[in-house]
Design a protein around this motif. Structure first.
Motif, PDB file in Angstrom:
ATOM      1  N   MET A  44       0.842  -1.202   0.000  1.00 33.75           N
ATOM      2  CA  MET A  44       0.000   0.000   0.000  1.00 33.75           C
ATOM      3  C   MET A  44       0.875   1.249   0.000  1.00 33.75           C
ATOM      4  O   MET A  44       1.927   1.277   0.633  1.00 33.75           O
ATOM      5  CB  MET A  44      -0.864   0.042   1.260  1.00 33.75           C
ATOM      6  CG  MET A  44      -1.878  -1.041   1.364  1.00 33.75           C
ATOM      7  SD  MET A  44      -3.303  -0.611   0.371  1.00 33.75           S
ATOM      8  CE  MET A  44      -4.526  -1.668   1.051  1.00 33.75           C
ATOM      9  N   SER A  45       0.381   2.286  -0.658  1.00 34.74           N
ATOM     10  CA  SER A  45       1.057   3.577  -0.580  1.00 34.74           C
ATOM     11  C   SER A  45       0.710   4.223   0.757  1.00 34.74           C
ATOM     12  O   SER A  45      -0.188   3.758   1.470  1.00 34.74           O
ATOM     13  CB  SER A  45       0.599   4.487  -1.723  1.00 34.74           C
ATOM     14  OG  SER A  45      -0.702   4.977  -1.455  1.00 34.74           O
ATOM     15  N   ALA A  46       1.394   5.293   1.093  1.00 36.81           N
ATOM     16  CA  ALA A  46       1.108   6.007   2.338  1.00 36.81           C
ATOM     17  C   ALA A  46      -0.312   6.561   2.352  1.00 36.81           C
ATOM     18  O   ALA A  46      -0.878   6.791   3.416  1.00 36.81           O
ATOM     19  CB  ALA A  46       2.116   7.138   2.535  1.00 36.81           C
ATOM     20  N   ARG A  47      -0.915   6.756   1.171  1.00 37.17           N
ATOM     21  CA  ARG A  47      -2.295   7.252   1.084  1.00 37.17           C
ATOM     22  C   ARG A  47      -3.333   6.129   1.095  1.00 37.17           C
ATOM     23  O   ARG A  47      -4.511   6.368   0.933  1.00 37.17           O
ATOM     24  CB  ARG A  47      -2.476   8.080  -0.199  1.00 37.17           C
ATOM     25  CG  ARG A  47      -1.765   9.422  -0.152  1.00 37.17           C
ATOM     26  CD  ARG A  47      -2.225  10.355  -1.267  1.00 37.17           C
ATOM     27  NE  ARG A  47      -3.647  10.661  -1.138  1.00 37.17           N
ATOM     28  CZ  ARG A  47      -4.571  10.382  -2.068  1.00 37.17           C
ATOM     29  NH1 ARG A  47      -4.242   9.811  -3.193  1.00 37.17           N
ATOM     30  NH2 ARG A  47      -5.833  10.697  -1.872  1.00 37.17           N
ATOM     31  N   GLY A  48      -2.881   4.872   1.256  1.00 38.94           N
ATOM     32  CA  GLY A  48      -3.812   3.756   1.300  1.00 38.94           C
ATOM     33  C   GLY A  48      -4.247   3.262  -0.062  1.00 38.94           C
ATOM     34  O   GLY A  48      -5.291   2.634  -0.187  1.00 38.94           O
ATOM     35  N   VAL A  49      -3.426   3.523  -1.079  1.00 39.30           N
ATOM     36  CA  VAL A  49      -3.738   3.049  -2.430  1.00 39.30           C
ATOM     37  C   VAL A  49      -3.002   1.724  -2.652  1.00 39.30           C
ATOM     38  O   VAL A  49      -1.784   1.668  -2.515  1.00 39.30           O
ATOM     39  CB  VAL A  49      -3.305   4.079  -3.503  1.00 39.30           C
ATOM     40  CG1 VAL A  49      -3.596   3.557  -4.896  1.00 39.30           C
ATOM     41  CG2 VAL A  49      -3.992   5.415  -3.268  1.00 39.30           C
ATOM     42  N   LYS A  93      -2.165   3.738  11.115  1.00 34.95           N
ATOM     43  CA  LYS A  93      -1.871   4.675  10.022  1.00 34.95           C
ATOM     44  C   LYS A  93      -2.536   4.216   8.728  1.00 34.95           C
ATOM     45  O   LYS A  93      -3.121   5.015   8.005  1.00 34.95           O
ATOM     46  CB  LYS A  93      -0.360   4.790   9.797  1.00 34.95           C
ATOM     47  CG  LYS A  93       0.383   5.527  10.866  1.00 34.95           C
ATOM     48  CD  LYS A  93       1.861   5.580  10.495  1.00 34.95           C
ATOM     49  CE  LYS A  93       2.735   5.801  11.688  1.00 34.95           C
ATOM     50  NZ  LYS A  93       4.156   5.593  11.387  1.00 34.95           N
ATOM     51  N   LEU A  94      -2.438   2.920   8.451  1.00 38.86           N
ATOM     52  CA  LEU A  94      -3.044   2.384   7.232  1.00 38.86           C
ATOM     53  C   LEU A  94      -4.556   2.534   7.275  1.00 38.86           C
ATOM     54  O   LEU A  94      -5.169   2.988   6.306  1.00 38.86           O
ATOM     55  CB  LEU A  94      -2.664   0.915   7.044  1.00 38.86           C
ATOM     56  CG  LEU A  94      -3.339   0.216   5.862  1.00 38.86           C
ATOM     57  CD1 LEU A  94      -3.022   0.918   4.541  1.00 38.86           C
ATOM     58  CD2 LEU A  94      -2.928  -1.251   5.813  1.00 38.86           C
ATOM     59  N   LYS A 100      -9.737   7.742   4.965  1.00 40.58           N
ATOM     60  CA  LYS A 100      -9.688   9.037   4.282  1.00 40.58           C
ATOM     61  C   LYS A 100      -9.919   8.859   2.780  1.00 40.58           C
ATOM     62  O   LYS A 100     -10.687   9.598   2.163  1.00 40.58           O
ATOM     63  CB  LYS A 100      -8.348   9.719   4.531  1.00 40.58           C
ATOM     64  CG  LYS A 100      -8.270  11.092   3.918  1.00 40.58           C
ATOM     65  CD  LYS A 100      -6.982  11.799   4.271  1.00 40.58           C
ATOM     66  CE  LYS A 100      -7.004  13.183   3.631  1.00 40.58           C
ATOM     67  NZ  LYS A 100      -5.766  13.895   3.822  1.00 40.58           N
ATOM     68  N   ARG A 101      -9.287   7.850   2.213  1.00 41.48           N
ATOM     69  CA  ARG A 101      -9.450   7.588   0.773  1.00 41.48           C
ATOM     70  C   ARG A 101     -10.900   7.212   0.442  1.00 41.48           C
ATOM     71  O   ARG A 101     -11.469   7.672  -0.541  1.00 41.48           O
ATOM     72  CB  ARG A 101      -8.499   6.464   0.367  1.00 41.48           C
ATOM     73  CG  ARG A 101      -8.391   6.284  -1.102  1.00 41.48           C
ATOM     74  CD  ARG A 101      -7.198   5.401  -1.462  1.00 41.48           C
ATOM     75  NE  ARG A 101      -7.419   4.917  -2.796  1.00 41.48           N
ATOM     76  CZ  ARG A 101      -7.890   3.713  -3.081  1.00 41.48           C
ATOM     77  NH1 ARG A 101      -8.131   2.851  -2.135  1.00 41.48           N
ATOM     78  NH2 ARG A 101      -8.101   3.349  -4.321  1.00 41.48           N
ATOM     79  N   ARG A 102     -11.515   6.389   1.296  1.00 45.11           N
ATOM     80  CA  ARG A 102     -12.919   6.014   1.066  1.00 45.11           C
ATOM     81  C   ARG A 102     -13.827   7.219   1.190  1.00 45.11           C
ATOM     82  O   ARG A 102     -14.775   7.380   0.424  1.00 45.11           O
ATOM     83  CB  ARG A 102     -13.335   4.924   2.057  1.00 45.11           C
ATOM     84  CG  ARG A 102     -13.115   3.539   1.510  1.00 45.11           C
ATOM     85  CD  ARG A 102     -13.966   2.455   2.142  1.00 45.11           C
ATOM     86  NE  ARG A 102     -14.562   2.759   3.406  1.00 45.11           N
ATOM     87  CZ  ARG A 102     -14.045   2.477   4.588  1.00 45.11           C
ATOM     88  NH1 ARG A 102     -12.878   1.901   4.660  1.00 45.11           N
ATOM     89  NH2 ARG A 102     -14.683   2.770   5.695  1.00 45.11           N
ATOM     90  N   GLU A 149     -11.398  -6.257  -1.325  1.00 40.93           N
ATOM     91  CA  GLU A 149     -11.342  -5.587  -2.629  1.00 40.93           C
ATOM     92  C   GLU A 149     -10.215  -6.153  -3.488  1.00 40.93           C
ATOM     93  O   GLU A 149     -10.384  -6.358  -4.693  1.00 40.93           O
ATOM     94  CB  GLU A 149     -11.163  -4.080  -2.450  1.00 40.93           C
ATOM     95  CG  GLU A 149     -12.395  -3.385  -1.934  1.00 40.93           C
ATOM     96  CD  GLU A 149     -12.174  -1.901  -1.691  1.00 40.93           C
ATOM     97  OE1 GLU A 149     -11.113  -1.359  -2.079  1.00 40.93           O
ATOM     98  OE2 GLU A 149     -13.077  -1.270  -1.111  1.00 40.93           O
ATOM     99  N   ALA A 150      -9.064  -6.415  -2.871  1.00 38.61           N
ATOM    100  CA  ALA A 150      -7.933  -6.976  -3.617  1.00 38.61           C
ATOM    101  C   ALA A 150      -8.261  -8.374  -4.132  1.00 38.61           C
ATOM    102  O   ALA A 150      -7.964  -8.711  -5.283  1.00 38.61           O
ATOM    103  CB  ALA A 150      -6.683  -7.004  -2.741  1.00 38.61           C
TER     104      ALA A 150
END
Length: 166
Positions: A44-49, A93-94, A100-102, A149-150
């Protein structure tokens, strides 16, 4: 599981989706007991992607039993020396990034207050209050959703190949 579909939680008990021999036995992560698993390892990226997902069979072994409240206590104590502390802080953190992304994508929140029932010896409800939901509860949900989702994405893009894996 086909008969029930999900676990049912009552004020004084739980009716598990799976028979107790499985839910509290073979499928339960007991400390120091090896268990077979299918792992969804997701970078995962730091932004949760999600960046890349790899799936494989493994043998896992839990080091300790950890409740939601116990995890919250560790997170609330910056001086905690629990071996689970670093992992829980990374998971926090994740989970925050995933949430936040959702929210940026316009998610609906079902994070509603939950009732806590106090019962007497006969199982009769004697009082109701609101149950405080510790953040680790949310962490598990957010990380499990990312895993779901993955897996769904993998199965959709590898439909024929996936049938033989499962």
């Amino acid at each position: 599981a086909l008969k029930r579909g999900n676990s049912c939680y009552f004020p004084a008990s739980v009716e598990p989706m799976l028979p107790q021999e499985l839910s509290n036995g073979l499928c339960s992560l007991k400390p120091d007991v090896p268990r077979l698993a299918v792992v969804a390892e997701i970078a995962m990226s730091a932004r949760g992607v999600p960046q890349k997902a790899v799936f494989y069979r493994a043998l896992i072994q839990s080091a300790a039993r950890l409740t939601y409240d116990g995890a919250q206590e560790i997170l609330d104590d910056p001086a905690s020396t629990s071996p689970s502390g670093p992992m829980l802080r990374e998971a926090q953190k994740l989970a925050e990034a995933l949430l936040k992304r959702r929210e940026e994508r316009g998610t609906l929140s079902f994070d509603l207050p939950e009732a806590k029932a106090e019962v007497d010896a006969k199982g009769k409800i004697t009082a109701l209050s609101l149950r405080e939901r510790p953040f680790p509860h949310r962490q598990i949900e957010d990380i499990m959703n990312a895993g779901n989702e993955a897996v769904a994405g993998h199965l959709a893009s590898h439909a024929e190949q996936s049938r033989s894996f499962l």
